[in-house]
Write an enzyme that holds these catalytic residues in place. Structure first.
Site, PDB file in Angstrom:
ATOM      1  N   GLU A   1      42.800  68.135  96.789  1.00  0.00           N
ATOM      2  CA  GLU A   1      42.971  67.107  95.752  1.00  0.00           C
ATOM      3  C   GLU A   1      43.379  65.808  96.435  1.00  0.00           C
ATOM      4  OE1 GLU A   1      42.376  66.759  92.357  1.00  0.00           O
ATOM      5  OE2 GLU A   1      42.745  64.734  93.113  1.00  0.00           O
TER       6      GLU A   1
ATOM      7  N   HIS B   1      41.176  74.130  98.580  1.00  0.00           N
ATOM      8  CA  HIS B   1      41.335  73.067  97.578  1.00  0.00           C
ATOM      9  C   HIS B   1      41.847  71.781  98.219  1.00  0.00           C
ATOM     10  CE1 HIS B   1      43.425  71.047  94.044  1.00  0.00           C
ATOM     11  NE2 HIS B   1      42.159  71.079  93.721  1.00  0.00           N
TER      12      HIS B   1
ATOM     13  N   HIS C   1      35.194  68.008  92.100  1.00  0.00           N
ATOM     14  CA  HIS C   1      35.734  67.584  90.802  1.00  0.00           C
ATOM     15  C   HIS C   1      35.912  66.079  90.810  1.00  0.00           C
ATOM     16  CE1 HIS C   1      37.365  71.243  88.514  1.00  0.00           C
ATOM     17  NE2 HIS C   1      36.284  71.565  89.152  1.00  0.00           N
TER      18      HIS C   1
ATOM     19  N   GLU D   1      32.107  69.110  88.700  1.00  0.00           N
ATOM     20  CA  GLU D   1      32.493  69.062  87.286  1.00  0.00           C
ATOM     21  C   GLU D   1      31.796  67.849  86.663  1.00  0.00           C
ATOM     22  OE1 GLU D   1      36.373  70.357  86.481  1.00  0.00           O
ATOM     23  OE2 GLU D   1      36.492  69.461  84.496  1.00  0.00           O
TER      24      GLU D   1
ATOM     25  N   GLU E   1      34.531  62.031  81.820  1.00  0.00           N
ATOM     26  CA  GLU E   1      35.159  63.094  81.021  1.00  0.00           C
ATOM     27  C   GLU E   1      35.468  62.643  79.601  1.00  0.00           C
ATOM     28  OE1 GLU E   1      38.397  64.450  83.464  1.00  0.00           O
ATOM     29  OE2 GLU E   1      37.044  65.185  85.018  1.00  0.00           O
TER      30      GLU E   1
ATOM     31  N   GLU F   1      39.366  72.687  81.250  1.00  0.00           N
ATOM     32  CA  GLU F   1      40.752  72.243  81.416  1.00  0.00           C
ATOM     33  C   GLU F   1      41.238  71.426  80.220  1.00  0.00           C
ATOM     34  OE1 GLU F   1      40.966  69.847  84.954  1.00  0.00           O
ATOM     35  OE2 GLU F   1      39.633  68.308  84.173  1.00  0.00           O
TER      36      GLU F   1
END
Lengths: 686, 686
Positions: free
Chosen positions: B383, B381, B461, B480, B179, B486
């Site tokens: 995480e 989801h 992600h 991602e 990123e 974001e």
């Protein structure tokens, strides 16, 4: 997924970082330099061991992590608390048998901190921190028998106010070891770098991160993992392990030199002070000095290393060089290409080298007889081309042969691409190691220890970087470990004008360098800025003898080129290589630098004379220097070798003005340096 | 010590490099692309396996090394010869169950080369090479039971004419995975980079180096070891080993995409063609589509992931979002922060997450009942915050729970610093791994395989980079793996205007990306260029749905912001996410890009309409586009969403002009893009 805001803070503003650690029930201990300017703080907030450093009240290192990962044992990362601390301090003076200064003052405060595991309460490691006025060092001391294989050292250096900082660096883990021209970039643009890593923050504070006493451990490189945060990146073994231990080990000292001005870094003895005292006992047999060599001729294509018509290392030529050296006061002659092996594809196959068999046209006995007669020494040469097993198998015989032949100094060479040092492992398989991994760290030092048995001193080419081990092993005289003069013969490009004023503030912080200065004939490919040649004036070549410290200095050019310029040659004949004291008077990184050094009483040197060397980059400069370093009440004849009025490095490098004038410590001198020029001065005590 | 002249040559001129290999008695084999433009040559000169590549008669890859080092077995480096070769070719067409194009043509020529040890005559490895018109791939196939632990893969990519080349890259082995904003530099300034690594040589040839079918192996990064020469740098395990095998392994395909123009890279299907066919059988349960989410509200601080007054994931809000989504034709609603664990220091301690226990204010049964009633789906989801052992222990129960609740898609997250994925090893010790090391490569794929057992599709992600595995495992919908929307909420800085036209030619070459476009309210921190906000116009947000391909696309903003701009919202409601075919019409890396895509027949989509998306960087541009991609003889209504006359991204992003006009395949359109603007068009078949 975004980062929790606390971490965003940590990334964006150092204030936020400090804020994070102002939580309750956290232990925090500080230790200051004797002059109170430098403060090192270590803490266990949130059970995460961290340290931070401030200088003159300003943070220079933000909270930075500590710890280890191991291959077959639990990590030493978090879940830690400070279980014990011990304070100590030291103020003493010790002497170097040879060096840039005879007496070294060791004045520091020490803090020893023990970290224990929060759950088991078992002590994990100790951090020994020593803070001096010129910088600090900290080391890990681990005593934990099931933690043998280090895979990562987690030490961080999180630079404060890094946004407006400038860094000077060379890339780590590259193909060419340390032999690069230096990058000057915003600190944030430095990716993976070697140490010494020198930089300047936005307040003008100069710092250099390096390590001291690299023994039985991997060399540390620095990887910028977040803007301004550099993480230790240990160069691994070929099997991926970073460091192999028996479960009990000390890391090298992680060092940070700090100063208001660039020159302060040059007047620091931090690295030496963090090394162990001499372990070799009487080292009167280790001798600084100057030498010539059958060497440059090969680099410029006049001679060859291999046999044949152009073979450089012949009995006849060696005798000529020995006579020349004795006549002009040099101690020895380096002869490369004397031994069998240079005719094949030696670069990729070092197995071909013999370290005991000479070429038939190189008669060792005859040469030794001539050396004894004229009073100069042969300097030995061992090129391994990075095949260390082949060298290891012959090393003892090679040193024994040299000892028998009266050779007291040997230049070793380990030329090979980074990561391509070839060794044969216990299973008989070829392994390919890095020059700065633990295997080679040990290999280089073993070579020094074995040489000591034969009272031989070593000058290492393609070495492991210097970390001050010359204090512990004084027969490790010097090394290259940077782009030297040889690149001016064939490098693409040759060393630029800024290279030597850059070396002074980067590579030279680690220790002596055998740059091999003193090229007088710069026209071997023609002058100008497009050819391979030293991109300097003649005066700058002379000044390098004072600026770039080495206990052994070469007069690198061919004898005929020195005889053609007797005036300039006189300075090389006069300048010593061992010093009573050294003072960096002025300088900026990569721009210019001025050193004054007082000769040390040894042989023909009384210890009364001083010398000065000044060099500049591509810019011409006038530098005013106060002579207040000279002894009050003494009168001196300043013998000044400076760039002539029309000197410039591209087209008119030979314009040299030599003048003499009387001076005392009350005088000032105005030095006028041409583009890539220099000034060399001998202050002869009257 | 200098380099032998042969090597100096090798470094200085590629001609020299080729010269080196024109020696006698060396085997050399070439394989060409079907169109004869691209030639791959492999040879064993001097028993050193090397390959080189030419395009249109010019070298693009100079002779480059191949091979491996192993931890407990001999290296496979030199002393090799080509013992056998086999040729094959393929020309067939296969279908994607979903994708940017339905039919993919696989047309290539193959060469299989076996290298044997010169001394033992034992075969060491095979190189399988496939050359297509749009690029090539080669892989190692090793069948040698005593070579288990790879420590280094020696594959080189020695770029020809690298001196005048431009590269676009992000740093490898950094703290933030993939990123980063992209660097645009001379190719020689790229140090250690991730793939896809896209660059342009001095002849304007565009290339991208990547890998295909990364399975049970370490991710490959590229390290520039000499100017222009990149060496494979495999991301190691925490114990330093690069790849652990049972002695028999295939490397992923090393790929080089090549094109005359930048857009050629976008029209390549090389990566998909080098992957294995679908291994999951009937995948009718895998469904592309559009979704909304309780997500952006947390990023801009309106809601929280954790419990409390601002908790985003409440039963009530989820019901509202489900109703909104059903009403406007979206398939699902992603809800983050629904599960226990978000209140603690979750970032550094992922052990706190439960994947089966919801917060008390999130009633799964009530939500599922409402979802069934209104006809939209909950999107799950997970995480992990990079604590994969904690996730692994709950994974099967978590998927079972979702299957029971009718959830068919799950977004997973692995946020953690690079090198800090925490796992508990067989001895119960914590280990810290890289996102792109072999351990995580396997962990990510195991997650996909287990999800398939429960007919669940995954959107990853903080993933491992895409290498085309969606062909083999079609339930791996998207990921991602780059700086997404974001970062516009809180990134420092937010994504710059060039970011999305840069992604199209770099990250997007690897596969679909869930960028989460469609932010309509850019004023949440105020407009201008100093705040966190999307640095785009509104029209560009719409165009991203066509430009950045993903089979699942999010309408990322809050429902009220869509209802406030019904005109613009209509395009998001209309645009499909599954395509019959896609054509990159124009573009330059990091400057601008134009895509046309034909909808695929599915659900409400007949397959007759076309869509166009164009985006630009900080420069306003006029781009003329021929509509010859439309079906001849058909008439279309072009519904055009373009930047208004006064639009600019800094102060006037909302100026959007929506117009309709009749067009056929004979027409041209002139697109006018504002600064960081775009154009989105639906061509409705009449």
């Amino acid at each position: 997924m975004r980062y929790p805001s606390s971490l965003c803070l940590a990334i964006s503003l150092s204030a936020g970082v400090f804020a994070q650690f102002n939580t309750a029930h956290a232990a925090s201990f500080s230790v200051q330099s004797p002059d109170k300017q430098l403060t090192f703080t270590i803490r266990d907030d949130n059970n995460q061991p961290k340290y931070q450093v401030s200088f003159q009240g300003k943070p220079i290192i933000n909270p930075s992590s500590l710890g280890f990962d191991f291959a077959r044992a639990p990590s030493m990362r978090d879940n830690m608390y400070i279980s014990n601390t011990v304070r100590a301090n030291s103020h003493n003076t010790w002497q170097q048998p040879w060096g840039e200064t005879r007496e070294v003052v060791d004045h520091h405060n020490e803090l020893l901190v023990t970290f224990a595991d929060k759950s088991t309460k078992v002590n994990q490691y100790r951090m020994r921190i020593r803070v001096f006025d010129d910088g600090l060092g900290f080391r890990y001391e681990v005593n934990k028998t099931n933690a043998r294989y280090i895979t990562r050292e987690l030490t961080e250096f999180s630079i404060a106010d890094s946004g407006d900082s400038t860094a000077w660096w060379i890339p780590a883990r590259g193909w060419n070891r340390y032999e690069y021209t230096y990058n000057t970039t915003p600190l944030h643009d430095a990716a993976h770098v070697h140490t010494p890593f020198t930089f300047k923050n936005k307040h003008g504070i100069h710092m250099s991160i390096h390590e001291a006493a690299l023994v039985d451990y991997a060399g540390m490189t620095l990887n910028q993992r977040r803007p301004g945060t550099f993480v230790s990146d240990l160069t691994p073994w070929s099997d991926g392990i970073a460091v192999k231990t028996n479960g009990q080990f000390k890391s090298p000292w992680r060092t940070i030199q700090v100063g208001d001005q660039a020159k302060d870094l040059l007047n620091s003895h931090l690295i030496l002070n963090l090394n162990e005292p001499n372990k070799l006992g009487d080292v009167s047999w280790v001798e600084p000095g100057k030498y010539t060599g059958i060497w440059w001729g090969m680099h410029i294509g006049k001679h060859t290393w291999g046999s044949g018509d152009k073979h450089g290392a012949t009995t006849e030529r060696t005798k000529q060089y020995l006579s020349f050296s004795a006549e002009h006061g040099f101690d020895g002659v380096l002869v490369e290409g004397w031994n069998i092996g240079w005719d094949g594809d030696w670069f990729f196959n070092g197995d071909v080298f013999s370290f005991t068999k000479a070429y038939p046209d190189f008669d060792m006995d005859a040469i030794q007889a001539h050396a004894d007669k004229v009073g100069a020494r042969l300097i030995g040469h061992h090129e391994t081309s990075g095949n260390v097993s082949n060298y290891r198998n012959q090393m003892e015989a090679a040193f024994a042969l040299y000892e028998k032949s009266g050779v007291t100094q040997v230049k070793t060479g380990y030329v090979a691409d980074g990561g391509n040092i070839k060794r044969i492992d216990e299973r008989g398989h070829a392994r390919f190691e890095w020059h700065d991994g633990q295997f080679m760290v040990n290999e280089y030092l073993d070579n020094i220890k074995l040489a000591a048995k034969y009272k031989i001193s070593i000058n290492t080419h393609e070495p492991i970087k210097d970390t001050g081990l010359r204090r512990t092993y004084p027969n490790w005289l010097t090394r290259e470990g940077a782009r030297g003069q040889e690149f001016n013969a064939w490098g693409t490009p040759p060393n630029p004008p800024e290279h030597t004023p850059m070396l002074a503030f980067t590579r030279m912080l680690s220790g002596p360098m055998d740059f091999t200065p003193g090229i007088f004939n710069m026209g071997f490919n023609g002058l100008g800025d497009k050819t391979n040649r030293p991109q300097t004036t003649l005066a700058k070549q002379l000044a390098l003898y004072v600026v770039l410290y080495s206990p052994v200095q070469m007069a690198a050019d061919l004898p005929e080129n020195y005889l053609a310029r007797p005036g300039a040659f006189q300075f090389i004949k006069d300048v010593p290589t061992d010093w009573e004291q050294s003072i960096a008077l002025a300088g900026e990184v990569g721009d210019y630098v001025v050193f004054a050094r007082q000769e040390r009483a040894r042989g023909k040197y009384t210890g009364e004379d001083w010398y000065l060397g000044a060099i500049t980059d591509e810019k011409a400069r006038q530098i005013d220097v106060a002579l207040d370093f000279l002894s009050p009440g003494k009168r001196y004849e300043a013998q000044i070798y400076q760039d002539g009025e029309n000197a410039n490095w591209q087209q008119n490098p030979y314009d040299l003005a030599i003048k003499k004038q009387r001076v005392t410590h009350k005088d000032k001198l105005s030095l006028n340096l041409a583009t890539s020029g220099g000034t060399a001065i001998r202050f002869k005590a009257l």
